[in-house]
Design a protein around this motif. Structure first.
Motif, PDB file in Angstrom:
ATOM      1  N   ASP A 260       1.265  -1.500   0.224  1.00 32.00           N
ATOM      2  CA  ASP A 260      -0.263   0.098  -0.206  1.00 32.00           C
ATOM      3  C   ASP A 260       0.934   1.069   0.111  1.00 32.00           C
ATOM      4  O   ASP A 260       1.602   1.835   0.782  1.00 32.00           O
ATOM      5  CB  ASP A 260      -0.942   0.421   1.000  1.00 32.00           C
ATOM      6  N   VAL A 261       0.978   1.658  -0.821  1.00 29.26           N
ATOM      7  CA  VAL A 261       2.000   3.600  -1.079  1.00 29.26           C
ATOM      8  C   VAL A 261       1.112   4.274  -0.582  1.00 29.26           C
ATOM      9  O   VAL A 261       0.236   4.917  -1.419  1.00 29.26           O
ATOM     10  CB  VAL A 261       2.117   3.668  -2.814  1.00 29.26           C
ATOM     11  N   THR A 262       1.423   5.507   0.761  1.00 28.98           N
ATOM     12  CA  THR A 262       0.868   5.647   1.017  1.00 28.98           C
ATOM     13  C   THR A 262       1.684   7.032   0.720  1.00 28.98           C
ATOM     14  O   THR A 262       2.805   7.275   1.084  1.00 28.98           O
ATOM     15  CB  THR A 262       0.494   5.983   2.008  1.00 28.98           C
ATOM     16  N   PRO A 263       1.354   8.068   1.273  1.00 29.98           N
ATOM     17  CA  PRO A 263       2.435   9.378   1.614  1.00 29.98           C
ATOM     18  C   PRO A 263       2.596   9.093   2.119  1.00 29.98           C
ATOM     19  O   PRO A 263       4.500  10.001   2.428  1.00 29.98           O
ATOM     20  CB  PRO A 263       1.466  11.073   1.466  1.00 29.98           C
ATOM     21  N   GLU A 264       2.872   9.059   3.208  1.00 32.86           N
ATOM     22  CA  GLU A 264       3.797   8.612   5.014  1.00 32.86           C
ATOM     23  C   GLU A 264       4.705   7.701   3.792  1.00 32.86           C
ATOM     24  O   GLU A 264       5.842   7.633   4.534  1.00 32.86           O
ATOM     25  CB  GLU A 264       2.880   7.861   5.761  1.00 32.86           C
ATOM     26  N   LYS A 265       4.152   7.221   3.321  1.00 30.25           N
ATOM     27  CA  LYS A 265       5.798   6.398   2.926  1.00 30.25           C
ATOM     28  C   LYS A 265       7.187   6.867   2.316  1.00 30.25           C
ATOM     29  O   LYS A 265       7.981   6.329   1.557  1.00 30.25           O
ATOM     30  CB  LYS A 265       5.604   5.165   1.965  1.00 30.25           C
ATOM     31  N   LYS A 266       7.046   8.225   1.370  1.00 28.30           N
ATOM     32  CA  LYS A 266       7.631   9.090   0.934  1.00 28.30           C
ATOM     33  C   LYS A 266       7.975   8.168  -0.578  1.00 28.30           C
ATOM     34  O   LYS A 266       9.739   8.044  -0.586  1.00 28.30           O
ATOM     35  CB  LYS A 266       8.613   9.564   1.852  1.00 28.30           C
ATOM     36  N   PRO A 267       7.038   8.403  -1.027  1.00 33.12           N
ATOM     37  CA  PRO A 267       7.453   7.190  -2.329  1.00 33.12           C
ATOM     38  C   PRO A 267       8.366   8.205  -2.825  1.00 33.12           C
ATOM     39  O   PRO A 267       8.345   7.563  -4.568  1.00 33.12           O
ATOM     40  CB  PRO A 267       5.672   7.036  -2.779  1.00 33.12           C
TER      41      PRO A 267
END
Length: 571
Positions: A260-267
């Motif tokens: 799950d790619v989320t903004p918190e993962k700093k993608p």
């Protein structure tokens, strides 16, 4: 709160020759010192947006506008292009089209000469601008003596010498090798930080631009702003895919693995991407679950190069002892830094140049004595710069030229030209003049004119330069279809995505020598080879390494095979 240095307010623009507006109700504020990436498919309006900022619209490209645009405190339509150029410096996609002077120093100083700046002051400003972009040791060089990356730097110095507040880059990576492109992004980032200049970058190669951080990504689609978000926010959603822009490959791989790619993962960057142990295990599990396809059956050799040596002058060797074999039906990339000899090799194969020694064989026959016309019946060549190939005014006539000269009947010529134009996405423009097309569209015209002749081997020099993902995919899928029918395809490219996705094999050149002949995945997972040939490691390699997958080239190849299966069959 800061006052915007660029402000669009309910801004709509329609070219005089168009039936509908190109920009619709644009509302956009850009603040001093921001670095903004403007992305979007071809025809989305991003280049028109930039032309409004630097004054080319309406002064060079007339049309009607409503709403307001303010640039550095000036209402753009009430100012001259000369006045706007004092605030906005533009670095063009093709730096050769921006050179004025006979030397680097003359070119950088051109704007100062126009302003009648005293010579002593001019020399000081020119040296300062040259030092800022690291070309101070090339001031006496002629522009044609420079590499592609150096030309970009000189163009940048030429606009910075005036101390502009806004720097506008129109596809700065289009004609650069991966290492030079990486250096260009680093240079833009350094200059923006050192000078606090406002930077706008228009570019298709999203992942390459994001090598260094940007403040926001403005996504254009059909003349409107589809998104204006921080990179981490935009990359977490599916807007890029829905508007026809390729997302970074490592993000696609994560999504395939169920992460799950989320903004918190700093993608926005693969190095700073936050991956916990669960995410890494998902990636590893996906890798082990995907089966590698069987290798294709080997075909007989079609093109052989044996011991080729060549130099444009007696004291300067461009290619040294080049030998390789291309099998019938292969699709192969030719990669390496600018000036490595890739384009020279293609000229020798096509007969445009004569080798100092060595031979070229086609179907086992030495074709050294065959002239250009004879070779052209079997080997098609598409040059890097479309303007060097186009000789007709109208698109249809340009694509039909070779067929007409071959003696085909008019009905056959028309049918074949129309089929080719449809495949290359140019059919709606068949009755347009070539001069009305963008650089990328002209590129497709030249590809169409060669493909229409039906050669056995096609050599393409940078086939996808300036193309958005949709048109890139259309061209490459067409070439892949031709390849499936037995046409052998060689591509000189700086696009590492293209090499990975479409060519199982790569010939790697450096300083006139062939230094590797490997699979594309192996090339981009070899750090030493990447450095020697001025390439760029794929972000898939970074992801595989972070997840502890060995060897990483197997992960890269599995992703490429799986991604193709998904895009072809949607499964």
């Amino acid at each position: 709160m800061n006052t915007p240095i660029i402000s669009f307010r309910d801004f709509t623009f329609q070219y005089r020759a168009q039936a509908r507006p190109t920009l619709y109700n644009i509302n956009l504020d850009i603040y001093p010192g921001e670095k903004i990436l403007i992305a979007g498919p071809s025809g989305s309006g991003k280049s028109t947006l930039a032309s409004c900022v630097n004054g080319l619209i309406p002064f060079s490209y007339p049309g009607e506008s409503t709403g307001q645009l303010f640039v550095d405190g000036m209402e753009a339509k009430k100012e001259s292009i000369f006045q706007l150029s004092k605030s906005v410096g533009t670095v063009l996609q093709d730096p050769d089209g921006q050179f004025i002077g006979l030397t680097v120093a003359e070119d950088i100083a051109f704007a100062l000469e126009n302003d009648c700046v005293p010579q002593a002051e001019m020399h000081t400003a020119t040296k300062r601008a040259a030092a800022l972009v690291d070309v101070e040791n090339h001031l006496g060089y002629a522009p044609h003596e420079l590499s592609g990356g150096q030309k970009q730097r000189v163009s940048l110095a030429g606009v910075m010498v005036d101390d502009v507040k806004i720097l506008l880059f129109d596809e700065p990576l289009a004609n650069l090798d991966p290492a030079a492109g990486k250096q260009t992004i680093e240079l833009i980032d350094r200059i923006q930080k050192e000078t606090d200049t406002t930077v706008l970058i228009i570019e298709h190669r999203l992942e390459d631009v994001l090598w260094r951080s940007v403040d926001r990504i403005v996504l254009m689609d059909e003349g409107r702003i589809a998104a204006d978000l921080r990179p981490d926010e935009l990359l977490s959603g599916d807007l890029l895919t829905r508007t026809g822009i390729r997302e970074p490959l490592y993000l696609t791989a994560l999504k395939y693995a169920g992460v799950d790619v989320t903004p918190e993962k700093k993608p926005a960057h693969p190095e700073t991407l936050v991956l916990d142990e669960k995410d890494q295990e998902l990636v590893r599990s996906w890798f082990h679950s995907v089966q590698a396809p069987p290798p294709p059956a080997a075909q007989a050799p079609l093109l052989e190069v044996r011991g080729l040596n060549f130099g444009y002058t007696k004291d300067r060797t461009t290619l040294r002892d080049i030998s390789f074999s291309i099998r019938k039906g292969e699709m192969v990339s030719i990669v390496g830094r600018n000036g490595a000899g890739k384009s020279t090799l293609s000229k020798l194969i096509c007969g445009f140049e004569t080798p100092d020694s060595g031979s070229v064989f086609l179907d086992g026959r030495d074709i050294s004595d065959d002239n250009i016309r004879t070779r052209a019946r079997r080997i098609g060549y598409v040059m890097q710069n479309p303007n060097q190939m186009i000789s007709k005014t109208m698109i249809f006539d340009e694509v039909a030229l070779g067929l007409v000269q071959s003696g085909l009947k008019p009905d056959e010529v028309r049918a074949r030209v129309e089929d080719t134009l449809k495949i290359c996405g140019l059919y709606p423009f068949r009755n347009w003049p070539v001069s009305a097309l963008s650089f990328g569209q002209k590129k497709r015209v030249t590809i169409a004119s060669v493909l229409a002749l039906g050669p056995e081997i096609i050599i393409l020099d940078e086939p996808t330069a300036g193309q958005d993902f949709r048109h890139y995919t259309e061209i490459m899928e067409f070439l892949r279809d031709l390849n499936a029918q037995g046409v052998t395809v060689l591509m000189i490219t700086h696009d590492m995505h293209l090499m990975l996705e479409y060519t199982p094999r790569a010939l790697v050149f450096s300083s006139g020598s062939l230094i590797a002949d490997k699979s594309a995945a192996e090339v981009l997972c070899d750090s030493d080879l990447v450095e020697r040939a001025a390439l760029k490691e794929t972000s898939l390699f970074t992801l595989a390494t972070r997840c502890g997958i060995e060897p990483p080239e197997q992960f890269v190849q599995r992703f490429i095979d799986y991604d193709r299966e998904v895009r072809e069959h949607g499964c």
